[in-house]
Design a protein around this motif. Structure first.
Motif, mmCIF file in Angstrom:
data_model
loop_
_atom_site.group_PDB
_atom_site.id
_atom_site.type_symbol
_atom_site.label_atom_id
_atom_site.label_comp_id
_atom_site.label_asym_id
_atom_site.label_seq_id
_atom_site.Cartn_x
_atom_site.Cartn_y
_atom_site.Cartn_z
ATOM 1 N N GLU A 51 7.461 9.062 3.411
ATOM 2 C CA GLU A 51 6.049 8.343 3.034
ATOM 3 C C GLU A 51 5.903 7.508 4.415
ATOM 4 O O GLU A 51 6.696 6.543 4.725
ATOM 5 C CB GLU A 51 6.119 7.844 1.712
ATOM 6 N N LYS A 52 4.704 7.552 4.967
ATOM 7 C CA LYS A 52 4.363 6.480 5.874
ATOM 8 C C LYS A 52 4.174 5.278 5.312
ATOM 9 O O LYS A 52 3.632 5.168 4.148
ATOM 10 C CB LYS A 52 3.089 7.059 6.758
ATOM 11 N N GLU A 53 4.368 4.208 6.107
ATOM 12 C CA GLU A 53 4.068 3.038 5.656
ATOM 13 C C GLU A 53 2.661 2.555 4.860
ATOM 14 O O GLU A 53 2.189 2.101 4.207
ATOM 15 C CB GLU A 53 4.499 1.773 6.510
ATOM 16 N N THR A 54 1.729 3.133 6.059
ATOM 17 C CA THR A 54 0.229 3.250 5.533
ATOM 18 C C THR A 54 -0.164 3.934 4.098
ATOM 19 O O THR A 54 -1.103 3.552 3.553
ATOM 20 C CB THR A 54 -0.521 3.693 6.778
ATOM 21 N N ASP A 55 0.634 4.811 3.749
ATOM 22 C CA ASP A 55 0.562 5.570 2.415
ATOM 23 C C ASP A 55 1.103 5.060 1.430
ATOM 24 O O ASP A 55 0.592 5.308 0.237
ATOM 25 C CB ASP A 55 0.919 6.929 2.565
ATOM 26 N N LYS A 56 2.291 4.116 1.378
ATOM 27 C CA LYS A 56 2.895 3.615 0.445
ATOM 28 C C LYS A 56 1.834 2.640 -0.540
ATOM 29 O O LYS A 56 2.285 2.526 -1.698
ATOM 30 C CB LYS A 56 3.933 2.709 0.957
ATOM 31 N N ASN A 57 0.840 2.313 -0.217
ATOM 32 C CA ASN A 57 -0.158 1.414 -1.127
ATOM 33 C C ASN A 57 -0.944 2.225 -1.825
ATOM 34 O O ASN A 57 -1.698 1.691 -2.361
ATOM 35 C CB ASN A 57 -0.673 0.262 -0.382
ATOM 36 N N LYS A 58 -1.058 3.750 -1.406
ATOM 37 C CA LYS A 58 -2.104 4.566 -2.075
ATOM 38 C C LYS A 58 -2.052 4.617 -3.484
ATOM 39 O O LYS A 58 -0.790 4.823 -4.002
ATOM 40 C CB LYS A 58 -2.190 5.767 -1.148
#
Length: 108
Positions: A51-58
């Motif tokens: 998981e990309k860092e930018t996707d972890k808060n989705k």
């Protein structure tokens, strides 16, 4: 979830905030886009991809809600009583698949 009232809620939202429904083809494209966002989260969070860092808060719940919203839009604009259709489908599956999954050795 009460689908009939949810359809009314979406219809009221569209009338108050959305001006009008997008046409059916546009909503189908939106549905595909929203399902893709759900797939991305699941593939990376629960699958083998990192998981990309930018996707972890989705928020998966929010993305699933987007899918439901567009499905309700499509039902409204095509005259489908989704509650009746869902109840009919669940009944059909209950009869057709009564023992199917219980007897599936792959699920044991």
């Amino acid at each position: 979830m009460d689908l009939k009232n949810s359809q009314l809620d979406v219809d009221n939202w569209i009338k108050e905030h959305g001006v009008r429904y997008f046409n059916e083809l546009t909503n189908m494209a939106q549905l595909t886009e929203e399902v893709g966002e759900v797939a991305r989260i699941i593939a990376r969070r629960y699958g083998e991809q990192s998981e990309k860092e930018t996707d972890k808060n989705k928020d998966l719940g929010e993305e699933l809600a987007d899918v439901v919203f567009v499905v309700l839009c499509l039902a409204n604009q095509t005259g489908i009583d989704l509650q009746a259709a869902f109840d009919k489908k669940l009944n059909l599956k209950s009869i057709r698949d009564k023992d199917r999954h219980k007897n599936n050795d792959k699920l044991k």
